[in-house]
Motif scaffolding. Sequence first.
Motif, PDB file in Angstrom:
ATOM      1  N   UNK A   1      62.267  27.497  21.806  1.00 41.61           N
ATOM      2  CA  UNK A   1      61.719  26.350  22.490  1.00 41.61           C
ATOM      3  C   UNK A   1      60.617  26.795  23.418  1.00 41.61           C
ATOM      4  N   UNK A   2      59.505  26.040  23.398  1.00 41.10           N
ATOM      5  CA  UNK A   2      58.364  26.274  24.289  1.00 41.10           C
ATOM      6  C   UNK A   2      57.794  27.676  24.134  1.00 41.10           C
ATOM      7  N   UNK A   3      57.976  28.313  22.975  1.00 37.53           N
ATOM      8  CA  UNK A   3      57.450  29.649  22.779  1.00 37.53           C
ATOM      9  C   UNK A   3      56.485  29.715  21.620  1.00 37.53           C
ATOM     10  N   UNK A   4      56.166  28.628  20.981  1.00 38.89           N
ATOM     11  CA  UNK A   4      55.219  28.610  19.873  1.00 38.89           C
ATOM     12  C   UNK A   4      54.439  27.302  19.893  1.00 38.89           C
ATOM     13  N   UNK A   5      53.232  27.351  19.314  1.00 28.00           N
ATOM     14  CA  UNK A   5      52.393  26.160  19.216  1.00 28.00           C
ATOM     15  C   UNK A   5      51.929  26.025  17.774  1.00 28.00           C
ATOM     16  N   UNK A   6      51.457  24.837  17.455  1.00 28.68           N
ATOM     17  CA  UNK A   6      50.905  24.577  16.122  1.00 28.68           C
ATOM     18  C   UNK A   6      49.403  24.412  16.294  1.00 28.68           C
ATOM     19  N   UNK A   7      48.628  25.217  15.551  1.00 32.50           N
ATOM     20  CA  UNK A   7      47.179  25.155  15.624  1.00 32.50           C
ATOM     21  C   UNK A   7      46.621  24.868  14.253  1.00 32.50           C
ATOM     22  N   UNK A   8      45.396  24.378  14.211  1.00 30.10           N
ATOM     23  CA  UNK A   8      44.771  23.968  12.951  1.00 30.10           C
ATOM     24  C   UNK A   8      43.458  24.712  12.789  1.00 30.10           C
ATOM     25  N   UNK A   9      43.259  25.279  11.601  1.00 28.55           N
ATOM     26  CA  UNK A   9      42.023  26.003  11.310  1.00 28.55           C
ATOM     27  C   UNK A   9      40.868  25.014  11.239  1.00 28.55           C
ATOM     28  N   UNK A  10      39.773  25.247  12.000  1.00 25.24           N
ATOM     29  CA  UNK A  10      38.658  24.295  11.960  1.00 25.24           C
ATOM     30  C   UNK A  10      37.888  24.331  10.657  1.00 25.24           C
ATOM     31  N   UNK A  11      38.070  25.366   9.843  1.00 31.65           N
ATOM     32  CA  UNK A  11      37.305  25.484   8.588  1.00 31.65           C
ATOM     33  C   UNK A  11      38.006  24.797   7.433  1.00 31.65           C
ATOM     34  N   UNK A  12      39.260  25.166   7.211  1.00 34.07           N
ATOM     35  CA  UNK A  12      39.991  24.614   6.073  1.00 34.07           C
ATOM     36  C   UNK A  12      41.072  23.627   6.480  1.00 34.07           C
ATOM     37  N   UNK A  13      41.226  23.390   7.811  1.00 33.15           N
ATOM     38  CA  UNK A  13      42.170  22.434   8.362  1.00 33.15           C
ATOM     39  C   UNK A  13      43.612  22.750   7.989  1.00 33.15           C
ATOM     40  N   UNK A  14      43.884  24.012   7.803  1.00 35.50           N
ATOM     41  CA  UNK A  14      45.258  24.440   7.560  1.00 35.50           C
ATOM     42  C   UNK A  14      45.942  24.661   8.896  1.00 35.50           C
ATOM     43  N   UNK A  15      47.172  24.164   9.033  1.00 36.53           N
ATOM     44  CA  UNK A  15      47.909  24.267  10.280  1.00 36.53           C
ATOM     45  C   UNK A  15      48.889  25.440  10.205  1.00 36.53           C
ATOM     46  N   UNK A  16      49.046  26.123  11.363  1.00 37.19           N
ATOM     47  CA  UNK A  16      49.938  27.266  11.453  1.00 37.19           C
ATOM     48  C   UNK A  16      50.721  27.181  12.746  1.00 37.19           C
ATOM     49  N   UNK A  17      51.847  27.880  12.764  1.00 39.83           N
ATOM     50  CA  UNK A  17      52.647  28.004  13.977  1.00 39.83           C
ATOM     51  C   UNK A  17      52.456  29.430  14.538  1.00 39.83           C
ATOM     52  N   UNK A  18      52.063  29.521  15.797  1.00 43.55           N
ATOM     53  CA  UNK A  18      51.773  30.804  16.437  1.00 43.55           C
ATOM     54  C   UNK A  18      52.604  30.905  17.702  1.00 43.55           C
ATOM     55  N   UNK A  19      53.219  32.030  17.919  1.00 47.46           N
ATOM     56  CA  UNK A  19      54.041  32.236  19.118  1.00 47.46           C
ATOM     57  C   UNK A  19      53.150  32.613  20.294  1.00 47.46           C
ATOM     58  N   UNK A  20      53.718  32.460  21.491  1.00 44.13           N
ATOM     59  CA  UNK A  20      52.993  32.826  22.702  1.00 44.13           C
ATOM     60  C   UNK A  20      52.762  34.348  22.780  1.00 44.13           C
ATOM     61  N   UNK A  21      53.706  35.118  22.249  1.00 42.54           N
ATOM     62  CA  UNK A  21      53.524  36.587  22.253  1.00 42.54           C
ATOM     63  C   UNK A  21      52.336  37.012  21.421  1.00 42.54           C
ATOM     64  N   UNK A  22      52.133  36.349  20.277  1.00 42.10           N
ATOM     65  CA  UNK A  22      50.988  36.674  19.439  1.00 42.10           C
ATOM     66  C   UNK A  22      49.683  36.295  20.116  1.00 42.10           C
ATOM     67  N   UNK A  23      49.691  35.148  20.782  1.00 39.84           N
ATOM     68  CA  UNK A  23      48.479  34.725  21.477  1.00 39.84           C
ATOM     69  C   UNK A  23      48.152  35.663  22.632  1.00 39.84           C
ATOM     70  N   UNK A  24      49.180  36.131  23.307  1.00 36.11           N
ATOM     71  CA  UNK A  24      48.946  37.037  24.442  1.00 36.11           C
ATOM     72  C   UNK A  24      48.379  38.373  23.988  1.00 36.11           C
TER      73      UNK A  24
END
Length: 300
Positions: A2-25
């Motif tokens: 909970x509250x440790x991942x977000x869903x982002x969308x690729x601006x090129x192909x509009x594919x959505x992914x789930x990324x954790x806060x640790x990966x972003x950091x």
Amino acid sequence: MQNKSIITQCPSCETQFRVTQGQLKVANGQVRCGACLAIFCAVEYEQKPQSVEPATQQKAKTRRVHEDKTPDTFEKVDVDLPISKEETPASKPTEITTSSEADKPAEKTQEEIIKTVSAADVPTLTIDAEPVVLSLSNGTKASSPWWFIGCVLSILALLAQHLWFNRGDLYWTHTYRPLYDTVCQHIDCQIPTRVDTAKITNQQFLIRPHSEIADAITIDLVLINEASHNQPYPALHIAFSDLKGRPVASRTLQPESYLDRSIVNLKSMPTHQPIQISLDLMSPGMRGINYQLELLAPAL
């Protein structure tokens, strides 16, 4: 998670992914799309989920993220639950790669450019062997006679020093004597007299009372020069001692004391010829029972 991942969308192909806060950091918010390899900021393109799945279903679909530990490179992670506009049960998770350097594609492009250079375009380094020429300096000539003259003069100087400092021994040899006789007529050579008392032996030593003088004795000697050359007469050292070896009396006689200069040349004792000598001395007394004769080099 909970509250440790977000869903982002690729601006090129509009594919959505789930990324954790640790990966972003780790990647400073930069991610790479696994579909089109585009790099973008995950936070700027964050998407709010429309529906929340049960925790049991979300936990079943979630897999551990494998992070690449290699420094200074994009890290590859497996993202669980890929979300796209056309989501199907048979769709597989899409790989995304987080990156800490935004200029990685430029490096790959440069490597590809380097690899495409053909071997024919690379210049070939050639080394031509050049002949070695040995030449003498202008101030030195190989055929100069001064070197030969200098060597000859040095050898003659060494030879002259040897003949001069060893003239005392070389003069008495038959090879060098004519040379020294010629040279010494013009310069003062001062040839030292050759003395070898070890070659002079005593053939007789007789002590008896003097026939005319009371408390006097007469000593008769017979000396022979066994050397191969004439030499000066020796000095005579006569010593008397008692029974215990204690000295009683002694005397040293030079050649001029026991020889007549008008008859005998004191510096030329003939070889292999007996020389009889008679000496008159004072009696050492009743204690002087032992006696000893020693031949010494004369004081010339």
